[in-house]
Write a protein that holds these residues in place. Sequence first.
Motif, short mmCIF file in Angstrom:
data_model
loop_
_atom_site.label_atom_id
_atom_site.label_comp_id
_atom_site.label_asym_id
_atom_site.label_seq_id
_atom_site.Cartn_x
_atom_site.Cartn_y
_atom_site.Cartn_z
N CYS A 76 0.87 -1.18 0.00
CA CYS A 76 0.00 0.00 0.00
C CYS A 76 0.90 1.23 0.00
O CYS A 76 1.84 1.31 0.81
CB CYS A 76 -0.90 -0.03 1.24
SG CYS A 76 -2.16 1.25 1.20
N VAL A 77 0.65 2.13 -0.94
CA VAL A 77 1.51 3.32 -1.09
C VAL A 77 0.62 4.57 -1.10
O VAL A 77 -0.58 4.47 -1.31
CB VAL A 77 2.35 3.25 -2.40
CG1 VAL A 77 3.29 2.06 -2.37
CG2 VAL A 77 1.47 3.21 -3.64
N GLY A 113 -7.19 3.86 -1.91
CA GLY A 113 -6.42 3.85 -0.66
C GLY A 113 -4.96 3.52 -0.92
O GLY A 113 -4.17 3.40 0.03
N GLY A 114 -4.57 3.32 -2.19
CA GLY A 114 -3.18 3.02 -2.53
C GLY A 114 -2.81 1.56 -2.38
O GLY A 114 -1.64 1.19 -2.47
N ASN A 115 -3.80 0.69 -2.17
CA ASN A 115 -3.52 -0.74 -1.93
C ASN A 115 -3.45 -1.48 -3.27
O ASN A 115 -4.43 -1.54 -4.01
CB ASN A 115 -4.65 -1.31 -1.07
CG ASN A 115 -4.38 -2.70 -0.52
OD1 ASN A 115 -5.28 -3.34 -0.01
ND2 ASN A 115 -3.17 -3.19 -0.60
N LEU A 116 -2.26 -2.03 -3.58
CA LEU A 116 -2.05 -2.69 -4.87
C LEU A 116 -1.76 -4.18 -4.68
O LEU A 116 -1.01 -4.55 -3.77
CB LEU A 116 -0.87 -2.04 -5.60
CG LEU A 116 -1.04 -0.54 -5.92
CD1 LEU A 116 0.26 0.03 -6.48
CD2 LEU A 116 -2.19 -0.33 -6.91
N ASN A 120 7.19 5.45 0.78
CA ASN A 120 6.53 5.87 2.03
C ASN A 120 5.23 5.12 2.26
O ASN A 120 4.23 5.67 2.73
CB ASN A 120 6.25 7.38 2.06
CG ASN A 120 7.49 8.19 1.81
OD1 ASN A 120 7.64 8.79 0.75
ND2 ASN A 120 8.39 8.19 2.75
N GLY A 121 5.24 3.83 1.90
CA GLY A 121 4.05 3.01 2.10
C GLY A 121 4.30 1.90 3.10
O GLY A 121 5.12 2.03 4.00
N THR A 122 3.59 0.78 2.91
CA THR A 122 3.69 -0.35 3.84
C THR A 122 3.75 -1.66 3.05
O THR A 122 3.26 -1.73 1.92
CB THR A 122 2.48 -0.35 4.82
OG1 THR A 122 2.44 -1.61 5.52
CG2 THR A 122 1.15 -0.19 4.11
N ILE A 123 4.33 -2.69 3.69
CA ILE A 123 4.47 -3.99 3.01
C ILE A 123 3.14 -4.73 2.92
O ILE A 123 2.99 -5.65 2.13
CB ILE A 123 5.50 -4.89 3.74
CG1 ILE A 123 5.16 -5.01 5.24
CG2 ILE A 123 6.91 -4.35 3.53
CD1 ILE A 123 5.96 -6.05 5.99
N THR A 124 2.16 -4.36 3.75
CA THR A 124 0.86 -5.03 3.65
C THR A 124 -0.27 -4.06 3.97
O THR A 124 -0.32 -3.49 5.06
CB THR A 124 0.78 -6.31 4.53
OG1 THR A 124 -0.57 -6.82 4.48
CG2 THR A 124 1.19 -6.10 5.96
#
Length: 385
Positions: A269-270, A301-304, A336-340
């Motif tokens: 998610c970015v 929400g940027g979730n890919l 600047n996102g997250t791994i999950t």
Amino acid sequence: MAFKGGIILSLNAMNRILEVDEPNLQVFCEPGVVHAQLNAALKPRGILFPPDPGSTKMATVGGMASTNAAGMRAVKYGPTGAWVLGLDVVLPDGSLIETGSAGSRAKQSSAGLELTKLFVGAEGTLGIITRLRLKLMPIPPARAIVTALFDDLESAGRAVQETFAAGVSPSAIEILDERCIRAINRYRPGMDLPPVEAMLLFEVDGNPPGVRWDAEKVAGVVRPLAHKVEWSDEPQRIAALWEARSLVGAAIGALRPGSNRAYCGEDICVPVSRIPETLREIQEIGKRYRIPIATYGHIAGGNLHPGHLIDASNPDEIRRVLQVADEIHALALRMNGTITGEHGVGAVRSPYMRHEHGLALEAMRQIKEALDPKGIMNPAKLFPN
Ligand SMILES: Cc1cc2nc3c(=O)[nH]c(=O)nc-3n(C[C@H](O)[C@H](O)[C@H](O)COP(=O)(O)OP(=O)(O)OC[C@H]3O[C@@H](n4cnc5c(N)ncnc54)[C@H](O)[C@@H]3O)c2cc1C
């Protein structure tokens, strides 16, 4: 997966909806209640539990709370955690606690530490959830979908930002990249989706005049950026479009018959502003390691969800796809996102936790050690070791 041996608990048989408290818009249920069954039971009363994962027909509310599952409508309604008011939890020492204030039916509280939030997303590492108190809302009376096709990913990314800038809060925005579109066409030849670089589905919900206003507004904002835009508030058309979207997970396999999808690096998610460059880099990573990747996701929400297709009987492809996952996780953090974004950490992503959290991981570890000093709850998950 019991990496360290032990006992696996299956809570599927704890599947009773214990009480629907309609006036207070909440439901008490056991952890094994399946998401789709909960909403089917609530529908005749005109209410719903809004988190909406693609796995609705199999995800249990206990699993959803434990992974803080999100799904398509999280952009407007938030992830599961936003809808959990309280939990009964069996702690590692065998004691049973109720979070969210014992016996409470209030919808909010500022009485002390938010223990409910602590167990949401803990993936069973702190205790076992045996009952949930979930918040509900009235079913929105109307929905519409705007479909937009883009010749380039950058325009699709800009369309998302400009929609919000125009003052519209869609209930979902989903993206399918060029490979996903190709995959759906192969899987369901009748769909005939055009060969463009990206397709976005915007859903708006609310009261009927408001929904029409929102849909026209989104279409107007997106039109100068898109190859083609159309909108519909006809339930059949909406159902057909969501069906195309729901096929994508299974359809991706059609791009490489006989392949397996590798679930690693599949849930980053970015920030929304960095989606186009992230999508481009994912394509470059796929090329570099010669692994086809088709990406879809909850773009608002940027979730890919990059879907990597491999021949799982080929050790060299497994080695390469693990490198792909490494690079995609590093990319998410660089952006600047997250791994999950919604699937959780488990064992596959635990090695990246230090990189994502820094010293905050030590605070998490201290909480874990305080509640579970013997480390008996879902060992070898979430924390790197
Ligand atoms: C096809 C498909 C589509 C998906 N789409 C989405 C999506 O759109 N959005 C999204 O967020 N996720 C999605 N997911 C993943 C999703 O998060 C999970 O399916 C779901 O939330 C997990 O529920 P589960 O009942 O399967 O839990 P499980 O997989 O059984 O458990 C998940 C974790 O929670 C722990 N756990 C489960 N129950 C309890 C309990 N009662 N107490 C303590 N710990 C517990 C388990 O130990 C495990 O660590 C998808 C999965 C699939 C297969």
